[in-house]
Design a protein around this motif. Sequence first.
Motif, mmCIF file in Angstrom:
data_model
loop_
_atom_site.group_PDB
_atom_site.id
_atom_site.type_symbol
_atom_site.label_atom_id
_atom_site.label_comp_id
_atom_site.label_asym_id
_atom_site.label_seq_id
_atom_site.Cartn_x
_atom_site.Cartn_y
_atom_site.Cartn_z
ATOM 1 N N PHE A 63 25.210 -20.455 -5.970
ATOM 2 C CA PHE A 63 25.030 -19.868 -4.640
ATOM 3 C C PHE A 63 23.590 -19.466 -4.327
ATOM 4 C CE2 PHE A 63 29.471 -18.916 -5.823
ATOM 5 C CZ PHE A 63 30.120 -19.526 -4.772
ATOM 6 N N GLY A 64 22.664 -19.754 -5.239
ATOM 7 C CA GLY A 64 21.292 -19.336 -5.019
ATOM 8 C C GLY A 64 21.019 -18.004 -5.685
ATOM 9 N N ARG A 65 19.770 -17.559 -5.632
ATOM 10 C CA ARG A 65 19.362 -16.357 -6.357
ATOM 11 C C ARG A 65 19.605 -15.056 -5.577
ATOM 12 N NH1 ARG A 65 19.754 -19.698 -10.372
ATOM 13 N NH2 ARG A 65 17.944 -21.035 -10.731
ATOM 14 N N ARG A 66 19.373 -15.097 -4.272
ATOM 15 C CA ARG A 66 19.430 -13.849 -3.509
ATOM 16 C C ARG A 66 20.849 -13.278 -3.394
ATOM 17 N NH1 ARG A 66 15.761 -11.917 0.085
ATOM 18 N NH2 ARG A 66 17.395 -11.606 1.643
ATOM 19 N N ARG A 67 21.819 -14.136 -3.086
ATOM 20 C CA ARG A 67 23.159 -13.623 -2.805
ATOM 21 C C ARG A 67 23.775 -12.879 -4.006
ATOM 22 N NH1 ARG A 67 27.377 -17.852 -0.432
ATOM 23 N NH2 ARG A 67 25.367 -18.652 0.285
ATOM 24 N N PRO A 68 23.745 -13.438 -5.228
ATOM 25 C CA PRO A 68 24.334 -12.699 -6.357
ATOM 26 C C PRO A 68 23.662 -11.348 -6.638
ATOM 27 C CG PRO A 68 24.077 -15.008 -6.927
ATOM 28 C CD PRO A 68 23.357 -14.797 -5.634
ATOM 29 N N VAL A 69 22.322 -11.287 -6.520
ATOM 30 C CA VAL A 69 21.656 -10.018 -6.826
ATOM 31 C C VAL A 69 21.905 -8.995 -5.719
ATOM 32 C CG1 VAL A 69 19.391 -10.563 -5.801
ATOM 33 C CG2 VAL A 69 19.540 -8.989 -7.714
ATOM 34 N N MET A 70 21.984 -9.443 -4.471
ATOM 35 C CA MET A 70 22.268 -8.503 -3.385
ATOM 36 C C MET A 70 23.659 -7.891 -3.549
ATOM 37 S SD MET A 70 19.598 -8.525 -1.230
ATOM 38 C CE MET A 70 20.156 -8.149 0.401
ATOM 39 N N VAL A 71 24.632 -8.738 -3.874
ATOM 40 C CA VAL A 71 25.997 -8.237 -4.077
ATOM 41 C C VAL A 71 26.059 -7.351 -5.323
ATOM 42 C CG1 VAL A 71 28.378 -8.901 -4.579
ATOM 43 C CG2 VAL A 71 27.055 -10.179 -2.882
ATOM 44 N N GLY A 72 25.429 -7.804 -6.416
ATOM 45 C CA GLY A 72 25.482 -7.046 -7.664
ATOM 46 C C GLY A 72 24.855 -5.673 -7.545
ATOM 47 N N VAL A 73 23.687 -5.570 -6.921
ATOM 48 C CA VAL A 73 23.027 -4.269 -6.781
ATOM 49 C C VAL A 73 23.821 -3.361 -5.844
ATOM 50 C CG1 VAL A 73 20.930 -3.086 -6.002
ATOM 51 C CG2 VAL A 73 20.749 -5.191 -7.339
ATOM 52 N N ALA A 74 24.411 -3.935 -4.791
ATOM 53 C CA ALA A 74 25.243 -3.132 -3.890
ATOM 54 C C ALA A 74 26.431 -2.536 -4.641
ATOM 55 C CB ALA A 74 25.717 -3.989 -2.722
ATOM 56 N N LEU A 75 27.067 -3.336 -5.495
ATOM 57 C CA LEU A 75 28.202 -2.826 -6.271
ATOM 58 C C LEU A 75 27.751 -1.851 -7.352
ATOM 59 C CD1 LEU A 75 30.330 -6.085 -6.484
ATOM 60 C CD2 LEU A 75 30.793 -4.032 -5.137
ATOM 61 N N HIS A 76 26.510 -1.988 -7.839
ATOM 62 C CA HIS A 76 25.941 -0.971 -8.737
ATOM 63 C C HIS A 76 25.904 0.382 -8.024
ATOM 64 C CE1 HIS A 76 22.918 1.340 -10.971
ATOM 65 N NE2 HIS A 76 22.322 1.505 -9.802
ATOM 66 N N VAL A 77 25.514 0.385 -6.756
ATOM 67 C CA VAL A 77 25.461 1.632 -5.992
ATOM 68 C C VAL A 77 26.860 2.243 -5.888
ATOM 69 C CG1 VAL A 77 24.974 2.638 -3.723
ATOM 70 C CG2 VAL A 77 23.425 0.914 -4.687
ATOM 71 N N VAL A 78 27.845 1.398 -5.575
ATOM 72 C CA VAL A 78 29.220 1.892 -5.426
ATOM 73 C C VAL A 78 29.734 2.473 -6.744
ATOM 74 C CG1 VAL A 78 31.603 1.221 -4.947
ATOM 75 C CG2 VAL A 78 29.733 0.293 -3.553
ATOM 76 N N ALA A 100 22.427 5.768 -8.006
ATOM 77 C CA ALA A 100 22.856 5.145 -6.756
ATOM 78 C C ALA A 100 21.686 5.058 -5.780
ATOM 79 C CB ALA A 100 24.007 5.941 -6.135
ATOM 80 N N LEU A 101 20.891 6.114 -5.702
ATOM 81 C CA LEU A 101 19.730 6.119 -4.818
ATOM 82 C C LEU A 101 18.713 5.056 -5.240
ATOM 83 C CD1 LEU A 101 18.163 7.371 -2.488
ATOM 84 C CD2 LEU A 101 17.246 9.062 -4.103
ATOM 85 N N PHE A 102 18.478 4.947 -6.550
ATOM 86 C CA PHE A 102 17.568 3.906 -7.041
ATOM 87 C C PHE A 102 18.099 2.528 -6.672
ATOM 88 C CE2 PHE A 102 16.246 0.866 -10.321
ATOM 89 C CZ PHE A 102 14.859 1.005 -10.240
ATOM 90 N N GLY A 103 19.406 2.344 -6.773
ATOM 91 C CA GLY A 103 20.008 1.065 -6.399
ATOM 92 C C GLY A 103 19.806 0.742 -4.929
ATOM 93 N N VAL A 104 19.918 1.756 -4.067
ATOM 94 C CA VAL A 104 19.699 1.543 -2.632
ATOM 95 C C VAL A 104 18.264 1.084 -2.377
ATOM 96 C CG1 VAL A 104 19.549 2.686 -0.395
ATOM 97 C CG2 VAL A 104 21.494 3.156 -1.897
ATOM 98 N N VAL A 105 17.315 1.756 -3.028
ATOM 99 C CA VAL A 105 15.906 1.386 -2.855
ATOM 100 C C VAL A 105 15.671 -0.044 -3.350
ATOM 101 C CG1 VAL A 105 13.544 1.899 -3.617
ATOM 102 C CG2 VAL A 105 15.103 3.773 -2.994
ATOM 103 N N LEU A 106 16.231 -0.377 -4.522
ATOM 104 C CA LEU A 106 16.054 -1.718 -5.068
ATOM 105 C C LEU A 106 16.675 -2.766 -4.151
ATOM 106 C CD1 LEU A 106 15.117 -3.569 -7.354
ATOM 107 C CD2 LEU A 106 17.280 -3.110 -8.527
ATOM 108 N N TRP A 107 17.846 -2.474 -3.605
ATOM 109 C CA TRP A 107 18.510 -3.427 -2.701
ATOM 110 C C TRP A 107 17.636 -3.721 -1.498
ATOM 111 C CZ3 TRP A 107 20.183 -4.223 2.204
ATOM 112 C CH2 TRP A 107 21.165 -5.202 2.402
ATOM 113 N N VAL A 108 17.059 -2.682 -0.915
ATOM 114 C CA VAL A 108 16.199 -2.866 0.266
ATOM 115 C C VAL A 108 14.966 -3.693 -0.084
ATOM 116 C CG1 VAL A 108 14.743 -1.684 1.953
ATOM 117 C CG2 VAL A 108 17.005 -0.770 1.400
ATOM 118 N N VAL A 109 14.359 -3.408 -1.238
ATOM 119 C CA VAL A 109 13.162 -4.139 -1.647
ATOM 120 C C VAL A 109 13.499 -5.613 -1.905
ATOM 121 C CG1 VAL A 109 11.360 -4.333 -3.405
ATOM 122 C CG2 VAL A 109 12.046 -2.081 -2.578
#
Length: 460
Positions: free
Chosen positions: A130-145, A229-238
């Motif tokens: 699926f490419g590089r961006r989609r898995p990391v975006m989903v994974g980091v979002a679920l890290h926050v949850v 969770a806050l660190f995950g939010v920052v990483l997701w945005v970056v």
Amino acid sequence: METMTARPAPAPDTAALPTPRTAAPATTPTAAPPGGGTASTPRSATAKPGTPTAPAAPPAPAFRPDYRYVLLLGMMCALPAISTDIYLPSLPDVARDLQTSATAAQLTMTAMMIGGAVGQLVIGPLSDRFGRRRPVMVGVALHVVTSVLCAVAPAIVPLIGLRAMQGFFNASATVVAMAVIRDRFVGSDASRLMSRLMLVIGVAPLFAPSIGGVIAGQAGWRAVFLALALFGVVLWVVVWRRLPETLPAERRRTGGLRTALAGYRSLLRDRHFVALAVMPGLGVAVLMSYVVASPFVLREGYGLSEHEFSLLFAVNGIGLVAGAQVNAALVRRVAPIRIVRVVLPVSLALTVVLLVLAVTGAGGLWALLVAQWLILALVNFVPPNASALALSRHGEIAGTAAAFIGASQAGVSGLVSPLSGLLGGDAVAMAAVMVGSSLLALLVLALATPAYRRGGGWTG
């Protein structure tokens, strides 16, 4: 992200190891597709399995990474380490608050490591599909949850399960960072970039426990997970804003589970890849032996105070980071395989010296600390070089290959590092595990690769 400076592709280090395997047919290299990297160089469709082929053309890097790019990939690679180290000072509080044993509280650490190893094996093939961006975006979002859910866990069993999930999702950041590097770089360039990442990754074990201790002391252990969770939010945005897609649609693998398993079968059939893939784990096992045993060796064995131990831990951390930066500069002039095959015997010799000092007590604490510092300064020479060499052999499934390397590293280091405690937890036990790990890494390099054979990379 600022515009990167164009430069020519590096020459592949073909003298070091047998020709990297590609998925297909020797033709003229194609132009770099959008998003970075190059299309895989096909192999002749009529070539028989095992027939030597011309080296695959390495991807032509479209830019020179600046400090922000290195910082981004470093933050991604450091996410699992931060999630582990920031939580360490809270273990006694977790056991007390949830009315459980210290062993059960420690299982929250083990669960995260296991989850991370499994996560890498699953997410790697997904990033090839699926490419590089989609898995990391989903994974980091679920890290926050999962971090938020850990903060409200009512008992130890749910917390253990949530930590395993957290490790699983964290793996997306590490796997994708490694795959992105392989999409754009090979050989010395990849090794140099991985060494630069160590400057970012090395900061985590130096400061994360102190930060976690302050947060837990002021607001309790649950607040540590809110900070994650806050660190995950920052990483997701970056990641969302700064990480480009490096695997265009035409280079992605199609298929499901069968394709993923076929990728792993291909890797397992490549003996040289497997050998290179396990060496980072053995290198990290040397480091983890020190991390696990040093509080008992230095505080209980030599009577150091908490402040003195923290200071020595930081000094050794500086050695780790400094060694990685020396390696980054060295690979500009020396092939990665040559560095590995020189560093491993030197590292083994130093661990033997450390064992002799621990057994005899010669030189006292200072001699032990000097030998220990030198060993740790060499630790970061092997993982980036071995990983870069391994990834260069299977660029067509870089995500799967990165997952295999990461899972091997987590598995090998996780199995080896607790041995020092089982052997007694003193300086002799710590040094013995370091000797064993260094010796095994050297044997793997010597017996499973042509690194020490004629034409194995020393000349040419």
